[in-house]
Enzyme design. Structure first.
Site, PDB file in Angstrom:
ATOM      1  N   GLU A   1     -55.663 -27.738 -62.438  1.00 21.55           N
ATOM      2  CA  GLU A   1     -55.426 -29.005 -61.733  1.00 21.55           C
ATOM      3  C   GLU A   1     -55.644 -28.753 -60.246  1.00 21.55           C
ATOM      4  O   GLU A   1     -54.971 -27.917 -59.645  1.00 21.55           O
ATOM      5  CB  GLU A   1     -53.982 -29.459 -61.994  1.00 21.55           C
TER       6      GLU A   1
ATOM      7  N   THR B   1     -52.153 -35.135 -58.176  1.00 23.56           N
ATOM      8  CA  THR B   1     -51.698 -36.002 -57.075  1.00 23.56           C
ATOM      9  C   THR B   1     -52.561 -37.266 -56.968  1.00 23.56           C
ATOM     10  O   THR B   1     -52.882 -37.731 -55.880  1.00 23.56           O
ATOM     11  CB  THR B   1     -51.651 -35.233 -55.725  1.00 23.56           C
TER      12      THR B   1
ATOM     13  N   ARG C   1     -54.443 -33.078 -52.288  1.00 23.23           N
ATOM     14  CA  ARG C   1     -53.552 -32.958 -51.130  1.00 23.23           C
ATOM     15  C   ARG C   1     -54.268 -32.409 -49.910  1.00 23.23           C
ATOM     16  O   ARG C   1     -53.650 -32.181 -48.877  1.00 23.23           O
ATOM     17  CB  ARG C   1     -52.364 -32.039 -51.473  1.00 23.23           C
TER      18      ARG C   1
ATOM     19  N   LYS D   1     -46.423 -35.654 -67.691  1.00 22.42           N
ATOM     20  CA  LYS D   1     -45.997 -34.562 -66.823  1.00 22.42           C
ATOM     21  C   LYS D   1     -44.514 -34.821 -66.548  1.00 22.42           C
ATOM     22  O   LYS D   1     -44.128 -35.969 -66.265  1.00 22.42           O
ATOM     23  CB  LYS D   1     -46.824 -34.640 -65.532  1.00 22.42           C
TER      24      LYS D   1
HETATM   25  C1  3PG Z   1     -47.159 -30.130 -58.958  1.00 24.72           C
HETATM   26  O1  3PG Z   1     -47.775 -30.969 -58.327  1.00 24.72           O
HETATM   27  O2  3PG Z   1     -47.203 -30.089 -60.176  1.00 24.72           O
HETATM   28  C2  3PG Z   1     -46.262 -29.229 -58.219  1.00 24.72           C
HETATM   29  O3  3PG Z   1     -46.483 -29.277 -56.863  1.00 24.72           O
HETATM   30  C3  3PG Z   1     -46.271 -27.832 -58.719  1.00 24.72           C
HETATM   31  O4  3PG Z   1     -45.008 -27.388 -58.460  1.00 24.72           O
HETATM   32  P1  3PG Z   1     -44.724 -25.877 -58.024  1.00 24.72           P
HETATM   33  O5  3PG Z   1     -45.395 -25.683 -56.708  1.00 24.72           O
HETATM   34  O6  3PG Z   1     -43.215 -25.817 -57.927  1.00 24.72           O
HETATM   35  O7  3PG Z   1     -45.263 -24.989 -59.105  1.00 24.72           O
END
Ligand code: 3PG
Length: 206
Positions: free
Chosen positions: A42, A70, A46, A130
């Site tokens: 993924e 995102t 961002r 998710k």
């Molecule tokens: C996401 O978008 O899934 C998270 O930012 C991932 O979370 P993590 O940085 O705590 O693994």
């Protein structure tokens, strides 16, 4: 589209969440993940080069399923589809976004952290979500509580998951895979280390 997301999430126990700050080294980074047996990634929207990164990976690494993370609105969804993403992920969802993904038949993993959000998406046929932010939203205890009312729903928890707790999450009945940024932690890449972390992650359920 709902069965397509299931097959994408079934490819690997762990989906690396990537924040790409520069497209320099992108190809080495992808090769190090492929060498580590992780097949779906993924790339989060961002950073300003995220769409370009998705386009490059989609063109040059057909063996990888590249998803866009995102994705916050229908414009993002259209952009990531045009860039060649195989699927989209969001931290939450809106009706417009979830409905558009169904209408254009594009695999979409909407984020949820409450029963009401799940119920709204069930109406559109969604069965995979998710669970975000997984640790902060109640962790394993919370996701276990969802098995009773939603026995057919599967989750990809992300947010606070790492090499220490990933296996425990994966052992939950309603968890299809987990996601997280721990495989590719920063912009200063140690490719050998990334491959090692990816290999460990890919073997978590063996
Ligand atoms: C996401 O978008 O899934 C998270 O930012 C991932 O979370 P993590 O940085 O705590 O693994």
């Amino acid at each position: 589209m709902h069965t397509k997301i299931k097959s994408i999430l079934s490819l690997s126990p762990v989906m690396p969440v990537l924040i790409i700050n520069t497209i320099d080294n992108l190809e080495n980074l992808m090769s190090s993940l492929i060498e580590g047996n992780l097949n779906n990634i993924e790339i989060t929207l961002r950073t300003s080069c995220a769409l370009k990164a998705i386009e490059i990976v989609a063109n040059k690494f057909p063996e990888l399923k590249v998803g866009a993370g995102t994705v916050l609105n229908t414009t993002d969804l259209k952009n990531v589809k045009d860039a060649g993403a195989s699927f989209a992920v969001s931290p939450g969802s809106t009706y417009e976004l979830a409905k558009m993904a169904v209408d254009i038949n594009f695999p979409f993993l909407p984020g949820v952290s409450s029963s009401s959000q799940i119920m709204n998406l069930l109406d559109l046929g969604y069965k995979h979500f998710k669970f975000f932010p997984a640790e902060a939203s109640g962790g394993i205890k919370y996701i276990n509580s969802l098995i009773g009312p939603f026995p057919d729903i599967m989750f990809c928890p992300t947010g606070g998951i790492n090499e220490n707790n990933a296996l425990e999450w994966l052992n939950q009945k309603n968890v299809i895979c987990v996601g997280g940024s721990w495989i590719v932690p920063s912009n200063i890449y140690d490719f050998k280390e990334i491959t090692n972390k990816a290999l460990l992650a890919s073997k978590l359920l063996q």
